[in-house]
Write an enzyme that holds these catalytic residues in place. Structure first.
Site, PDB file in Angstrom:
ATOM      1  N   GLU A 153       1.734   3.854   2.745  1.00  0.00           N
ATOM      2  CA  GLU A 153       2.254   3.388   4.033  1.00  0.00           C
ATOM      3  C   GLU A 153       3.783   3.457   4.043  1.00  0.00           C
ATOM      4  O   GLU A 153       4.493   2.465   4.111  1.00  0.00           O
ATOM      5  CB  GLU A 153       1.707   1.986   4.317  1.00  0.00           C
ATOM      6  N   GLU A 163       1.886  -4.207  11.302  1.00  0.00           N
ATOM      7  CA  GLU A 163       1.225  -2.914  11.142  1.00  0.00           C
ATOM      8  C   GLU A 163       1.873  -1.855  12.042  1.00  0.00           C
ATOM      9  O   GLU A 163       1.993  -2.065  13.249  1.00  0.00           O
ATOM     10  CB  GLU A 163      -0.251  -3.046  11.527  1.00  0.00           C
ATOM     11  N   HIS A 183       3.266  -3.139   6.700  1.00  0.00           N
ATOM     12  CA  HIS A 183       2.214  -2.177   6.369  1.00  0.00           C
ATOM     13  C   HIS A 183       2.151  -1.037   7.386  1.00  0.00           C
ATOM     14  O   HIS A 183       2.875  -1.026   8.382  1.00  0.00           O
ATOM     15  CB  HIS A 183       0.846  -2.881   6.379  1.00  0.00           C
ATOM     16  N   HIS A 212       0.874  -1.182   0.000  1.00  0.00           N
ATOM     17  CA  HIS A 212       0.000   0.000   0.000  1.00  0.00           C
ATOM     18  C   HIS A 212       0.905   1.224   0.000  1.00  0.00           C
ATOM     19  O   HIS A 212       1.607   1.490   0.980  1.00  0.00           O
ATOM     20  CB  HIS A 212      -0.920  -0.022   1.221  1.00  0.00           C
TER      21      HIS A 212
HETATM   22  C1  GEM Z   1      -4.593  -4.811   5.913  1.00  0.00           C
HETATM   23  S1  GEM Z   1      -4.474  -6.466   6.311  1.00  0.00           S
HETATM   24  C2  GEM Z   1      -6.045  -6.781   6.890  1.00  0.00           C
HETATM   25  C3  GEM Z   1      -5.969  -7.947   7.751  1.00  0.00           C
HETATM   26  N1  GEM Z   1      -7.210  -8.157   8.375  1.00  0.00           N
HETATM   27  C4  GEM Z   1      -7.371  -9.189   9.206  1.00  0.00           C
HETATM   28  N2  GEM Z   1      -8.481  -9.255   9.882  1.00  0.00           N
HETATM   29  N3  GEM Z   1      -6.386 -10.069   9.324  1.00  0.00           N
HETATM   30  C5  GEM Z   1      -5.303  -4.664   4.566  1.00  0.00           C
HETATM   31  O1  GEM Z   1      -4.708  -5.001   3.549  1.00  0.00           O
HETATM   32  O2  GEM Z   1      -6.466  -4.220   4.584  1.00  0.00           O
HETATM   33  C6  GEM Z   1      -3.212  -4.327   5.891  1.00  0.00           C
HETATM   34  C7  GEM Z   1      -3.114  -2.863   5.672  1.00  0.00           C
HETATM   35  O3  GEM Z   1      -3.865  -2.328   4.853  1.00  0.00           O
HETATM   36  O4  GEM Z   1      -2.310  -2.253   6.332  1.00  0.00           O
HETATM   37 ZN    ZN Z   2      -1.489  -1.705   4.126  1.00  0.00          ZN
END
Ligand code: GEM
Ligand code: ZN
Length: 392
Positions: free
Chosen positions: A187, A352, A276, A184
């Site tokens: 980020e 994250e 991310h 993304h």
């Molecule tokens: C997220 S990863 C989403 C993971 N969700 C669960 N419940 N495991 C995305 O891609 O939406 C990563 C991000 O965007 O930072």
């Molecule tokens: Zn992301």
């Protein structure tokens, strides 16, 4: 017809620039708007320069369409970052009124850069990849291409030289640890993290040597260079969310993911971390593969050991806050973490970092920052050393 020249100049025609001018005629209150990704409706990222400021005066910059952004709830408790030199960045008091985000800068210099997070410039990426290849044991293993033709280098770090003298021996029995970042594009903390990985490898301390004696590291520092350069939040130049492309990657629409998957198939994967940033949650955390069809007590134990160890090593990680866990068998397999965890039956995590601050150890001056992302990387490498022997 006379055109009133505003004493204030706003621009974003540079790497990761993103802003639209609504009304800049009042230097004390500049009205702006966020621009969507090139071929998708996503928007949240901003990065622009304001020149003609009056030192000592308060200038308000309002993002008028903040409430229509991809993550409108993320503006609550968020403070923009600013820099007078694009080297050191600091937080600026910002408040969301339910419609617009208002950024209030008490100017100290005639020009300032404002952004959603500390940008990681493409020029710095190029220097990082160049520097990495000068570090003993790190090689450029392969290079992919983004939609617009930007390089996507795959680096391999290994201590050891194969029989024919090539670094990165990939010898049988060595674990293959993959870290990819910034699928993304908005980020930017993700590539700051990867710079921290390279920095730590360059230190080549005893723990790094111990890790590389048993494992090779496969590193992609920026998975979405087009989106990052264009000032996107979420998608590549074809409007694809790369972290939803791992069951349907194509050379035409998502060559970035297609390249990474091809290289994983070629070299194998024993652990995977997808780096991310998160707009809403003011904490560093991981998401994992609990909803995968092949999820097992072995993988659950590895995930928990990773989290427990990282918690022990740094106050910039926690495991109380994070995404809701997926129900058994309900994982979205289009996500990198889930797709790779399933395909290779391995430890696979999404890491994250916050656009806001890590509220367990807040720093009001910087919030979460590039430097903190870099420091976290060192702790993650130490965590990988701790559990590499258990990966298989
Ligand atoms: C997220 S990863 C989403 C993971 N969700 C669960 N419940 N495991 C995305 O891609 O939406 C990563 C991000 O965007 O930072
Ligand atoms: Zn992301």
């Amino acid at each position: 017809m006379a055109v009133t020249q505003s004493p204030l100049h706003i621009d974003c025609d540079f790497d990761s620039g993103n802003i639209e001018i609504v009304d800049a005629s009042q230097p004390s209150h500049v009205r702006l708007a966020l621009r969507p990704d090139s071929h998708s409706g996503h928007f949240q990222w901003f990065h622009f320069r304001a020149a003609g400021l009056t030192p000592g005066q308060r200038h308000r910059f309002s993002l008028d369409n903040a409430s229509q952004s991809s993550y409108p709830n993320a503006w609550t408790g968020y403070h923009a970052v600013a820099s007078y030199d694009r080297q050191s960045w600091f937080r600026v008091p910002s408040q969301f009124d339910g419609a617009a985000l208002h950024i209030d800068l008490d100017a100290e210099q005639p020009q300032v850069w404002l952004a959603y997070f500390e940008p990681y410039p493409r020029a710095r990426h190029n220097q990082l990849i160049e520097r990495a290849q000068g570090i003993a044991g790190i090689e450029l293993l392969a290079s992919g291409r983004s939609v617009q033709g930007r390089d996507i280098p795959l680096l391999r770090a290994s201590h050891g030289v194969s029989a024919d003298g090539v670094p990165g021996d990939g010898a049988p029995g060595k674990r293959k640890l993959w870290l990819i970042a910034q699928q993304h594009p908005g980020e930017h903390m993700a590539e700051w993290f990867m710079e921290g990985v390279i920095d730590r490898l360059e230190q080549n301390d005893a723990k790094v040597q111990a890790l590389l004696a048993v494992a090779d590291l496969y590193l992609i520092c920026n998975m979405n260079p087009d989106g990052a350069y264009l000032g996107h939040l979420r998608t590549n130049f074809k409007g694809q969310d790369l972290n939803r492309a791992w069951q349907s990657a194509s050379v035409e629409l998502s060559p970035e993911v297609f390249f990474a998957q091809t290289q994983m198939q070629r070299h194998g994967v024993d652990a995977f971390i997808d780096v991310h940033g998160d707009e809403e949650i003011p904490h560093v955390f991981t998401a994992a593969c609990e909803g995968n069809p092949n999820y097992s007590p072995r993988l659950a134990a590895l995930e928990q050991r990773f989290r427990d160890t990282l918690c022990r090593l740094t106050e910039d990680f926690q495991q109380v806050h994070g995404y809701t866990r997926d129900a058994p068998g309900q994982a979205n397999m289009a996500l990198a973490c889930n797709a790779v965890g399933q395909a290779y039956d391995c430890l696979s995590l999404t890491l994250e970092m916050p656009f806001k601050d890590h509220d367990d150890a807040p720093n009001p001056h910087t919030g979460w920052s590039g430097a903190r992302a870099k420091a976290l990387a060192g702790a993650v490498l130490d965590t990988l050393l701790d559990l590499t022997a258990e990966l298989r």
